[in-house]
Design a protein around this motif. Sequence first.
Motif, PDB file in Angstrom:
ATOM      1  N   LYS A 195      -5.584  17.689  20.215  1.00 12.73           N
ATOM      2  CA  LYS A 195      -4.142  17.638  19.966  1.00 12.73           C
ATOM      3  C   LYS A 195      -3.839  17.486  18.485  1.00 12.73           C
ATOM      4  N   VAL A 196      -4.661  16.725  17.783  1.00 13.97           N
ATOM      5  CA  VAL A 196      -4.497  16.582  16.334  1.00 13.97           C
ATOM      6  C   VAL A 196      -4.668  17.936  15.652  1.00 13.97           C
ATOM      7  N   TYR A 197      -5.693  18.685  16.053  1.00 14.06           N
ATOM      8  CA  TYR A 197      -5.904  20.019  15.484  1.00 14.06           C
ATOM      9  C   TYR A 197      -4.772  20.966  15.863  1.00 14.06           C
ATOM     10  N   LEU A 198      -4.342  20.915  17.107  1.00 16.12           N
ATOM     11  CA  LEU A 198      -3.280  21.803  17.578  1.00 16.12           C
ATOM     12  C   LEU A 198      -1.997  21.568  16.793  1.00 16.12           C
ATOM     13  N   THR A 199      -1.688  20.301  16.518  1.00 16.47           N
ATOM     14  CA  THR A 199      -0.487  19.959  15.768  1.00 16.47           C
ATOM     15  C   THR A 199      -0.506  20.577  14.373  1.00 16.47           C
ATOM     16  N   GLN A 200      -1.709  20.729  13.818  1.00 16.76           N
ATOM     17  CA  GLN A 200      -1.853  21.315  12.480  1.00 16.76           C
ATOM     18  C   GLN A 200      -2.131  22.811  12.517  1.00 16.76           C
TER      19      GLN A 200
ATOM     20  N   VAL B  43       0.857  -1.187   0.000  1.00 17.83           N
ATOM     21  CA  VAL B  43       0.000   0.000   0.000  1.00 17.83           C
ATOM     22  C   VAL B  43       0.890   1.232   0.000  1.00 17.83           C
ATOM     23  N   PRO B  44       0.730   2.131  -0.965  1.00 13.41           N
ATOM     24  CA  PRO B  44       1.590   3.319  -1.020  1.00 13.41           C
ATOM     25  C   PRO B  44       1.291   4.288   0.125  1.00 13.41           C
ATOM     26  N   GLN B  45       2.232   5.162   0.376  1.00 13.30           N
ATOM     27  CA  GLN B  45       2.066   6.162   1.427  1.00 13.30           C
ATOM     28  C   GLN B  45       1.038   7.219   1.044  1.00 13.30           C
ATOM     29  N   SER B  46       0.297   7.663   2.020  1.00 11.58           N
ATOM     30  CA  SER B  46      -0.527   8.855   1.881  1.00 11.58           C
ATOM     31  C   SER B  46       0.289  10.048   2.362  1.00 11.58           C
ATOM     32  N   THR B  47      -0.073  11.223   1.907  1.00 12.52           N
ATOM     33  CA  THR B  47       0.601  12.420   2.410  1.00 12.52           C
ATOM     34  C   THR B  47       0.213  12.643   3.862  1.00 12.52           C
ATOM     35  N   ALA B  48       1.020  13.421   4.561  1.00 12.21           N
ATOM     36  CA  ALA B  48       0.696  13.726   5.953  1.00 12.21           C
ATOM     37  C   ALA B  48      -0.667  14.389   6.055  1.00 12.21           C
ATOM     38  N   ALA B  49      -0.992  15.272   5.131  1.00 13.43           N
ATOM     39  CA  ALA B  49      -2.303  15.934   5.148  1.00 13.43           C
ATOM     40  C   ALA B  49      -3.432  14.918   5.014  1.00 13.43           C
ATOM     41  N   GLN B  50      -3.251  13.930   4.161  1.00 13.69           N
ATOM     42  CA  GLN B  50      -4.266  12.892   4.004  1.00 13.69           C
ATOM     43  C   GLN B  50      -4.385  12.037   5.258  1.00 13.69           C
ATOM     44  N   VAL B  51      -3.261  11.745   5.892  1.00 13.32           N
ATOM     45  CA  VAL B  51      -3.294  10.966   7.126  1.00 13.32           C
ATOM     46  C   VAL B  51      -4.032  11.744   8.213  1.00 13.32           C
ATOM     47  N   TYR B  52      -3.746  13.039   8.330  1.00 12.77           N
ATOM     48  CA  TYR B  52      -4.431  13.850   9.337  1.00 12.77           C
ATOM     49  C   TYR B  52      -5.937  13.911   9.068  1.00 12.77           C
ATOM     50  N   ALA B  53      -6.329  14.011   7.823  1.00 11.06           N
ATOM     51  CA  ALA B  53      -7.753  14.029   7.496  1.00 11.06           C
ATOM     52  C   ALA B  53      -8.413  12.718   7.911  1.00 11.06           C
ATOM     53  N   PHE B  54      -7.722  11.613   7.708  1.00 13.88           N
ATOM     54  CA  PHE B  54      -8.244  10.305   8.107  1.00 13.88           C
ATOM     55  C   PHE B  54      -8.383  10.227   9.628  1.00 13.88           C
ATOM     56  N   ILE B  55      -7.377  10.703  10.350  1.00 14.14           N
ATOM     57  CA  ILE B  55      -7.416  10.708  11.814  1.00 14.14           C
ATOM     58  C   ILE B  55      -8.596  11.542  12.313  1.00 14.14           C
ATOM     59  N   GLU B  56      -8.753  12.732  11.749  1.00 13.12           N
ATOM     60  CA  GLU B  56      -9.852  13.605  12.165  1.00 13.12           C
ATOM     61  C   GLU B  56     -11.203  12.916  11.971  1.00 13.12           C
ATOM     62  N   LYS B  57     -11.361  12.227  10.852  1.00  8.43           N
ATOM     63  CA  LYS B  57     -12.614  11.528  10.577  1.00  8.43           C
ATOM     64  C   LYS B  57     -12.853  10.423  11.590  1.00  8.43           C
ATOM     65  N   ASP B  58     -11.817   9.646  11.897  1.00  3.86           N
ATOM     66  CA  ASP B  58     -11.942   8.575  12.887  1.00  3.86           C
ATOM     67  C   ASP B  58     -12.314   9.124  14.260  1.00  3.86           C
ATOM     68  N   LEU B  59     -11.610  10.150  14.698  1.00  3.96           N
ATOM     69  CA  LEU B  59     -11.837  10.666  16.044  1.00  3.96           C
ATOM     70  C   LEU B  59     -13.164  11.403  16.147  1.00  3.96           C
ATOM     71  N   THR B  60     -13.592  12.048  15.089  1.00  3.95           N
ATOM     72  CA  THR B  60     -14.898  12.699  15.103  1.00  3.95           C
ATOM     73  C   THR B  60     -16.008  11.660  15.253  1.00  3.95           C
ATOM     74  N   TYR B  61     -15.873  10.546  14.523  1.00  8.98           N
ATOM     75  CA  TYR B  61     -16.849   9.458  14.676  1.00  8.98           C
ATOM     76  C   TYR B  61     -16.823   8.930  16.109  1.00  8.98           C
ATOM     77  N   ALA B  62     -15.625   8.711  16.640  1.00  8.79           N
ATOM     78  CA  ALA B  62     -15.504   8.193  17.999  1.00  8.79           C
ATOM     79  C   ALA B  62     -16.149   9.133  19.010  1.00  8.79           C
ATOM     80  N   ALA B  63     -15.890  10.431  18.875  1.00 12.13           N
ATOM     81  CA  ALA B  63     -16.455  11.407  19.810  1.00 12.13           C
ATOM     82  C   ALA B  63     -17.975  11.399  19.784  1.00 12.13           C
ATOM     83  N   GLY B  64     -18.557  11.115  18.623  1.00 10.87           N
ATOM     84  CA  GLY B  64     -20.005  11.125  18.496  1.00 10.87           C
ATOM     85  C   GLY B  64     -20.680   9.834  18.899  1.00 10.87           C
ATOM     86  N   ASN B  65     -19.908   8.761  19.096  1.00 14.84           N
ATOM     87  CA  ASN B  65     -20.526   7.469  19.346  1.00 14.84           C
ATOM     88  C   ASN B  65     -20.031   6.755  20.610  1.00 14.84           C
ATOM     89  N   LEU B  66     -19.070   7.321  21.287  1.00 12.04           N
ATOM     90  CA  LEU B  66     -18.595   6.743  22.537  1.00 12.04           C
ATOM     91  C   LEU B  66     -19.333   7.361  23.709  1.00 12.04           C
TER      92      LEU B  66
END
Length: 515
Positions: free
Chosen positions: A234-239, A188-211
């Motif tokens: 922290k993810v947002y702060l890093t960016q 699997v090829p690498q995603s850019t850091a921006a793409q990785v951060y977007a994926f993280i944000e999506k995961d954590l937003t879902y988690a925040a809404g369902n935990l």
Amino acid sequence: MKKINTSLPAVLLLAFVSVLLTLTGCKKDFLDTQRQGGYDADNYPYPGGSGPYDQFIFGAYNDLRSFNVHSQAFITATSIRSDDADKGSTPADGGANAIDMDNFPVTPSNGFANTLWLGYYSLINKCNTTIKEVNTNTTITASDAIKAQTIGEAKFLRGYAYFMMVRLFGNVPVIDTVFDNPAAQNNVPQSTAAQVYAFIEKDLTYAAGNLPLVWDSKFVGRATSGAANGLLAKVYLTQQKWALAMNAANLVMKSGQYDLSTPFDKVFREEGENSKESVFEVQATANASFPTSNGVQYAQIQGVRGSGVFDLGWGWNTPSTQLEAAFEANDPRKNRTILYTSTATTTYQTLYGETLPVGLPNPRYNNKVYTNPALRASIGNRFGYWMNIRILRYADVVLMYAEAANELGGTDNITAARTALNSVRLRARNGVAGILPDVTTTDQATLRDAIRRERRSEMAMEHERFFDIVRWGIAQTVLNAAGKNNFINSRDVLLPIPQTQIDLSAGVLKQNPGY
């Protein structure tokens, strides 16, 4: 605990064993490290408030205690690379893997870098497996709410793993599925850091809404909406997404679940685990029968390196002279963070009244992982496998809020930032007059410096400093001043992609700049 009927189906016995090896369920009482929140004859096949997917998600939680995730390589990459800590131990201990992390540059053949890569992708794979089981396993019956909750836990842990990966390595492959042929994920090829951060944000937003906001007491330690929002901050702060970071941190602060009432001194003791300060901790436990198998080596690696009763660990990750000098005068957090060893002219004691010997290999050790001697005796083990790892503390969230608010600027935000900062200082001075006075400045730049200094003092030796100085853009200045003269910003803010992984990918993975 009551004996389980061993005639139960094998798949459910697997679930029982998985739980046995993972979470403690509630705050540990002194000398009580028995596993909590597990399965017994009264609540089998799974406790109320949980769900039938525990046999999968608990495998992911279990990976948080893996040696590859939160032990030697983690400590080295997040703390020893910074100016807060030196490698410690003896000069040659750890070989090139450790020495290069401490002094730079890290080579693509570095075993610690490969360890981290393997550890976090193992965790990611277990999260992906859990999500697949929830979505496709037709033999399990569960409500939509339980399904969403389990996926939320998996996405929280996956988001955390990818957040570590993108900060450690930069461009990394985003893998969100389970491959029929496991070897295929190597290509699997690498995603850019921006793409990785977007994926993280999506995961954590879902988690925040369902935990859940909070779990039943027998499941303290499982991910909550507060943990998801705190990590998202922290993810947002890093960016440098200041408004989003401020809002996410504020959701945690307004949740009513956390506060700064736990004294700083107690936060890091065994009895301080899962306190009101805790937003997310890696859970560990031990008893005389199982002194290590349900724990983690995090404390042992940093324990005092000595002999006899002071043979407590490897002696790694020792506080630096730069960290020692960074604390304000009479800040109580200094002695709670730095454990000094006795010299020919000065005798020091531990927080439990033990006199430290003269002649230990290092002059300072990490006092935040020092274990209670009575607990060591009751378990029959010196190495602290039962110590939880504080991944996200409430004070961290408050200081993230302060930083984001100050960076947004404006009178109201700067006032809010200063108020948040001073709440952390209030707890730190613990009622002692004349120390750590409130910060009163209204100047944004001055307040920025005060927040950064406070963050260093509050979070010292807690795997934050390297990432902080990188995102602040001061890593080269700070590390060169600390004597790490080989550090080059254009190369060393990221670890190299492990050469082993590049080889396995047949060249699909590309090396980071400068290596």
